[in-house]
Design an enzyme around this catalytic site. Sequence first.
Site, PDB file in Angstrom:
ATOM      1  N   GLY B  18     145.525  -8.681  43.839  1.00  0.00           N
ATOM      2  CA  GLY B  18     146.004 -10.014  44.149  1.00  0.00           C
ATOM      3  C   GLY B  18     147.350 -10.066  44.852  1.00  0.00           C
ATOM      4  N   GLY B  20     147.894  -8.859  47.837  1.00  0.00           N
ATOM      5  CA  GLY B  20     147.676  -8.996  49.275  1.00  0.00           C
ATOM      6  C   GLY B  20     147.531  -7.683  50.022  1.00  0.00           C
ATOM      7  N   LYS B  21     147.188  -6.615  49.306  1.00  0.00           N
ATOM      8  CA  LYS B  21     146.999  -5.307  49.954  1.00  0.00           C
ATOM      9  C   LYS B  21     145.989  -5.385  51.089  1.00  0.00           C
ATOM     10  CE  LYS B  21     145.328  -3.028  46.422  1.00  0.00           C
ATOM     11  NZ  LYS B  21     145.512  -3.703  45.152  1.00  0.00           N
ATOM     12  N   THR B  22     144.837  -5.995  50.780  1.00  0.00           N
ATOM     13  CA  THR B  22     143.762  -6.000  51.769  1.00  0.00           C
ATOM     14  C   THR B  22     144.171  -6.774  53.012  1.00  0.00           C
ATOM     15  OG1 THR B  22     142.128  -5.786  50.031  1.00  0.00           O
ATOM     16  CG2 THR B  22     141.331  -6.546  52.146  1.00  0.00           C
ATOM     17  N   SER B  23     144.806  -7.943  52.811  1.00  0.00           N
ATOM     18  CA  SER B  23     145.244  -8.729  53.974  1.00  0.00           C
ATOM     19  C   SER B  23     146.191  -7.919  54.850  1.00  0.00           C
ATOM     20  CB  SER B  23     145.963  -9.999  53.521  1.00  0.00           C
ATOM     21  OG  SER B  23     145.085 -10.819  52.808  1.00  0.00           O
ATOM     22  N   ASP B  45     138.233  -0.213  47.358  1.00  0.00           N
ATOM     23  CA  ASP B  45     138.422  -1.137  46.254  1.00  0.00           C
ATOM     24  C   ASP B  45     137.050  -1.653  45.811  1.00  0.00           C
ATOM     25  OD1 ASP B  45     139.033  -3.187  44.597  1.00  0.00           O
ATOM     26  OD2 ASP B  45     140.561  -4.070  45.889  1.00  0.00           O
ATOM     27  N   THR B 503     140.933 -12.063  43.927  1.00  0.00           N
ATOM     28  CA  THR B 503     140.892 -10.742  43.310  1.00  0.00           C
ATOM     29  C   THR B 503     141.113 -10.797  41.797  1.00  0.00           C
ATOM     30  OG1 THR B 503     141.632  -9.800  45.387  1.00  0.00           O
ATOM     31  CG2 THR B 503     141.790  -8.395  43.460  1.00  0.00           C
TER      32      THR B 503
END
Lengths: 129, 595
Positions: B18, B20-23, B45, B503
Amino acid sequence: MMTRIDVFDPPMCCSTGVCGTDVDPQLSRFAADLDWLAQQGVSVRRYNLAQEPQAFMANEQVQAVVNETDGAGLPVIVVNGRMMSQGVYLTREQLVSLVQSAGGAESSTSVMPNAAKQTSGCCGPEGCC
Amino acid sequence: MTWLDHPGRFFFFTGKGGVGKTSLACATAVKLADAGKHVLLVSTDPASNLSQVFGVSIGSSKPRQIPGVPNLCALNIDPEAAAKSYREKIIDPVRESMPGKVVRDMEEQLSGACTTEIAAFDEFTTLLTDDEHTCGYDHIIFDTAPTGHTLRLMKLPAAWSSFIESNESGASCLGPLAGLEKQKERYAEAVRVLADAEQTRLVLVTRPEQAALREADRTRGELESLGVNNQWLVINGMMPESESDDPLAQAMRQRGKDAVDAMPKGLQSQSRDTVDLQGHNLLGVDALRALLDPEQAEQTEAGEAAPPSVDVPSLSALVDEIASQGNGLVMVMGKGGVGKTTIAAAVAVELAARGEPVHLTTTDPAAHVEQLIDEAPENLQVDRIDPEAETQGYSEQVMATKGRDLDEEGRKVLEEDLRSPCTEEVAVFHAFSRVIREASKKFVVVDTAPTGHTLLLLDATGSYHREVMRNVGDKSGKITTPMMRLQDPKQTKMLLVTLPETTPVLEAAQLQDDLRRAGVEPWAWVINASLAAAGPTDPLLVQRAAGEVDQIESVKRDHAERIAIVPWQMDEPVGIDHLRAIARPSERTEASATG
């Protein structure tokens, strides 16, 4: 002939058993005893049901114990191919006496049959089991 | 955005769910691809939403070309699936010939977090070291990173030799890799690549919050000690300046600044970037481009002026139902950073206010419970256990017993096993079990709970205990194992805490599935820190609040039997009055209007 001990353990997440359950002092004591036996020249092999189930299937006696007891009969301890105990981690004294009787009368005076003379039993020098 | 300057070949983004790693990983990938580089973006992930971000289905077998970004391909690897196929490989050959109970025990032993973690590492290594598949790419970007625990294990020669080479005395957490010794060199190479600053950059992603920054600092220290020195800190989600006079926006801005000012020393010297809070989840290539290039950003549409109204009961309503029982155990669980301790304290304070005798035990490392102890009414007993001290005590006990007769190498493996995430969970659960027994006379509220996996492993000993009792002829049927107590909703109520974001909701759902495997059904979900429930007026926060609605609806519809919501708090909830206020938000509004 070298004495051989096979231990068939219940399924364990990690061999140290620290993940999950209580610390079982029995288990660590047993591991240390096996190490000690190995240093005395006994061939020791352990199988974890969660990692090598096929070894359990390959041994008819062990497979029978697993099936009849729903797994509660583990660990099974096999000495030179013969099932000697189930459901319990033997003490060092008990292990020694098993090894001595497997080693035959000639070696019973020494603590450990380092230079094994015994040739009976199912295991030849190649260790068929 | 300095983490993009002079990039090496590999990027790893790490941080809690949550943050914001993916963004950020996606935005980085798009940016590099736009600059003409050939980029492969990889998610390992289990809760990956790459497909959602790019609007195309992204699989695990072959990289998928991303429409609109000619140089970018993406791959979605699911370590849970890899762990599952590993389990099946071991168990399937014997499934038919072993009793069902034995097969289930085996499956459980291979279902821990370690199995998944190692499976994920296995997937990383292929891409880090296999030139055949990756030679066409200038950059490979991962939206997760291996943990320190995994990396340390890889580096311990004994962890390999004791199991994989001789296969005799021990497996440790590497057990799941049995029979993969040919991989050993590839793993060593992967560990080397990770520590090579020329090739690899690790981006620590965090929120501007104290706890999140502390956690980031722990990760930093751990990876640094393993030689991973090329680290960047990205503080994501800073509340930007705005013209609104919304007190929520001001409080959020201030809290972010304060947290950054007070961040741990180790992080201060780190190369650092900050990224503004976004109004909505970043979906689509345009939104990703705008994140790193704010001039391209379209103005926040002045669309919704008012926050959505959410029709979800307050925490106080849940407590009414708990109180009607007269006694019992309340376990508050959730991933780190969702506010378990606050929710547990609020439940305890509410129960006490209804005149019930309550014992609150928390793992809170902060002083925040101390103040509660000073103020607590007579019927509220408060104490805390220190997870670090419990874990250390447990580890020392293990080293003194199990480690006693091991050689140096063996002790190292045991020490590393003791650093696995399971150890803390087990140690803390043991500490809690001392107070759990009181729950037949009063309310016991604790701010943690074991996972289903740990419960099942613990019960493996419990079932042995039952067997013994049966054999000695106990016919009363009154034996209760801890597991049976936790499975009975009359005795135990599990509250699952989450945040109203994608997430965290997914992660909570995974925790719930894991508990269900152990026959434990969470009694209610608590959605914490909701902006929608706090009623913002700042346009950016209104937009975020609107984005929460889908998640709240999904919790209601797909996951929760009962649900409560707690609004985002302007300041840290400390003290009886404030804790009562978070359970009864409507009264708080009145109070703050007059005060």
